[in-house]
Scaffold this active site. Structure first.
Site, PDB file in Angstrom:
ATOM      1  N   HIS A  46       0.864  -1.190   0.000  1.00  0.00           N
ATOM      2  CA  HIS A  46       0.000   0.000   0.000  1.00  0.00           C
ATOM      3  C   HIS A  46       0.897   1.234   0.000  1.00  0.00           C
ATOM      4  O   HIS A  46       1.251   1.783   1.037  1.00  0.00           O
ATOM      5  CB  HIS A  46      -0.910  -0.013   1.240  1.00  0.00           C
ATOM      6  N   HIS A  55       1.368   4.785  -2.448  1.00  0.00           N
ATOM      7  CA  HIS A  55       1.015   5.643  -3.582  1.00  0.00           C
ATOM      8  C   HIS A  55       2.289   6.321  -4.063  1.00  0.00           C
ATOM      9  O   HIS A  55       2.897   7.096  -3.312  1.00  0.00           O
ATOM     10  CB  HIS A  55      -0.012   6.690  -3.150  1.00  0.00           C
ATOM     11  N   HIS A  57      -9.531   0.883  -1.507  1.00  0.00           N
ATOM     12  CA  HIS A  57      -9.515   1.552  -0.211  1.00  0.00           C
ATOM     13  C   HIS A  57     -10.924   1.494   0.372  1.00  0.00           C
ATOM     14  O   HIS A  57     -11.898   1.822  -0.319  1.00  0.00           O
ATOM     15  CB  HIS A  57      -9.115   3.019  -0.367  1.00  0.00           C
ATOM     16  N   GLU A  80     -11.390   3.445   6.003  1.00  0.00           N
ATOM     17  CA  GLU A  80     -10.406   4.335   6.638  1.00  0.00           C
ATOM     18  C   GLU A  80     -11.204   5.472   7.276  1.00  0.00           C
ATOM     19  O   GLU A  80     -11.419   5.497   8.474  1.00  0.00           O
ATOM     20  CB  GLU A  80      -9.408   4.867   5.621  1.00  0.00           C
ATOM     21  N   ASP A  85       1.800   4.017   2.780  1.00  0.00           N
ATOM     22  CA  ASP A  85       0.772   4.864   2.181  1.00  0.00           C
ATOM     23  C   ASP A  85       1.372   6.003   1.349  1.00  0.00           C
ATOM     24  O   ASP A  85       1.650   5.838   0.174  1.00  0.00           O
ATOM     25  CB  ASP A  85      -0.167   5.386   3.273  1.00  0.00           C
ATOM     26  N   ASP A  86       1.573   7.161   1.983  1.00  0.00           N
ATOM     27  CA  ASP A  86       2.147   8.348   1.328  1.00  0.00           C
ATOM     28  C   ASP A  86       3.288   8.859   2.205  1.00  0.00           C
ATOM     29  O   ASP A  86       3.150   9.862   2.915  1.00  0.00           O
ATOM     30  CB  ASP A  86       1.077   9.437   1.153  1.00  0.00           C
TER      31      ASP A  86
END
Length: 341
Positions: A15, A17, A195, A198, A276-277
């Site tokens: 996961h 991005h 997704h 969340e 994630d980011d």
């Protein structure tokens, strides 16, 4: 917890991005190369802007940052910078998301985006033996029609793209909005993730499973609100790609000590740890492992199981999963030597 042990533990990241790995230093470098004026005077000013209150406040700056990416070389440089950090963190397999609509809506063609990313992934395999998969994410705040157009743009590159996903603003954009898109993607041979759970409710997880037919849930931390859902996720071993630093940075949890990752893991769910980011949320995958280990008192048994889950949940062929799981066992039994390759 020993940071070196965590870094050397062989792991997959599922996961991530790629646009969210754009560090401020690279953002400024690409802005200069492409003659783009940024609304920030310095790297420090950019980092100071990373005080998010929710998902949308993050997305606003995320999309602005992506505006420096224009050429195939830009996307190669972005991806390579991530892969170097991932390799240093013990990642031996990475399945990364990219958001083509973020770029095509700005006038960037699909081809340089996917080609630059693909070439970096190939170079990582040649240099380190790092395997990878590329997952195209549809932006859920945009229309179904726009997603269908993006899927058509992806078809000439299907050999480079293992699956499709669904990201961006969760609230108000339920999975079923994209039911026909995912059905068509499946017909074209793509694997599916989404997704869900969340900021959106646990009902979105049900929809992602039953309407979209996804193989795993990205995030999924709100599954704990529904005991029946928890039983299903445990029974079917549906993977959750959890992103702890992201969850706390976006105020899904008030602090890391409040995070439910340990409870999910001990409830028999196939939980994984991911970043994630990472440029925006303060750490790559090893930092996420370290954060949960400290805050939730996770021992090496927990961390090794999270690493095993990362390979079990991956889209690797069965033989490769077995090989990587054997690497984890060799690492643990050997007391923490570096067995990644």
């Amino acid at each position: 917890m020993n940071s070196e042990w965590i870094r050397n533990l062989p792991k997959a990241e599922l996961h991530l991005h790629i646009e969210g790995s754009l560090e401020p230093e690279l953002m400024f470098s690409l802005a200069a190369r492409n003659q783009i004026a940024l609304p920030y005077a310095s790297v420090e000013e950019v980092r100071a802007a990373y005080a998010f209150t929710n998902l949308q406040s993050f997305l606003d700056i995320y999309y602005a940052g992506a505006g420096v990416l224009w050429t195939e070389q830009d996307f190669f440089d972005l991806t390579w910078a991530y892969l170097e950090r991932a390799h240093a963190d013990g990642v031996v397999h990475a399945e990364i998301f990219f958001d083509p609509q973020t770029h095509t809506d700005r006038g960037v063609a699909f081809e340089p985006v996917v080609t630059g990313i693909h070439q970096a992934l190939q170079q990582a395999q040649e240099r380190w033996g790092m395997t990878s998969g590329l997952i195209l994410c549809f932006l859920r705040h945009l229309s179904e029609e726009a997603a269908l157009q993006t899927l058509q743009q992806a078809l000439p590159f299907r050999d480079w793209i293992v699956g499709v996903g669904l990201d961006s603003s969760e609230i108000g954009h339920p999975p079923e909005k994209f039911a026909r898109v995912f059905a068509q993607a499946e017909a074209e041979g793509f694997l599916k993730v989404a997704h869900a759970g969340e900021e959106g409710p646990s009902e979105y997880i049900w929809s992602a499973l039953d309407v979209l037919g996804v193989a795993r849930i990205d995030h999924g931390v709100r599954s704990e609100e529904d005991p029946d859902l928890m039983k299903r996720l445990a029974t079917e071993r549906v993977p959750l790609t959890v992103c702890p630093l992201s969850n706390t940075k976006l105020c899904v949890f008030g602090s890391m000590r409040e995070h439910n990752l340990r409870r999910l893991l001990e409830s028999g769910l196939c939980v994984t740890v991911n970043s994630d980011d990472p440029a925006y949320f303060g750490g790559y995958v090893a930092a996420n492992y370290e954060a949960v280990a400290e805050a939730l008192s996770l021992g090496t048994d927990h961390l090794a199981e999270l690493a095993r889950n990362s390979f079990r949940a991956s889209f690797l062929p069965a033989s490769e999963k077995s090989r990587r799981l054997a690497e984890v066992e060799a690492f643990v039994q050997g007391g923490g030597g570096n067995t990644s390759g």
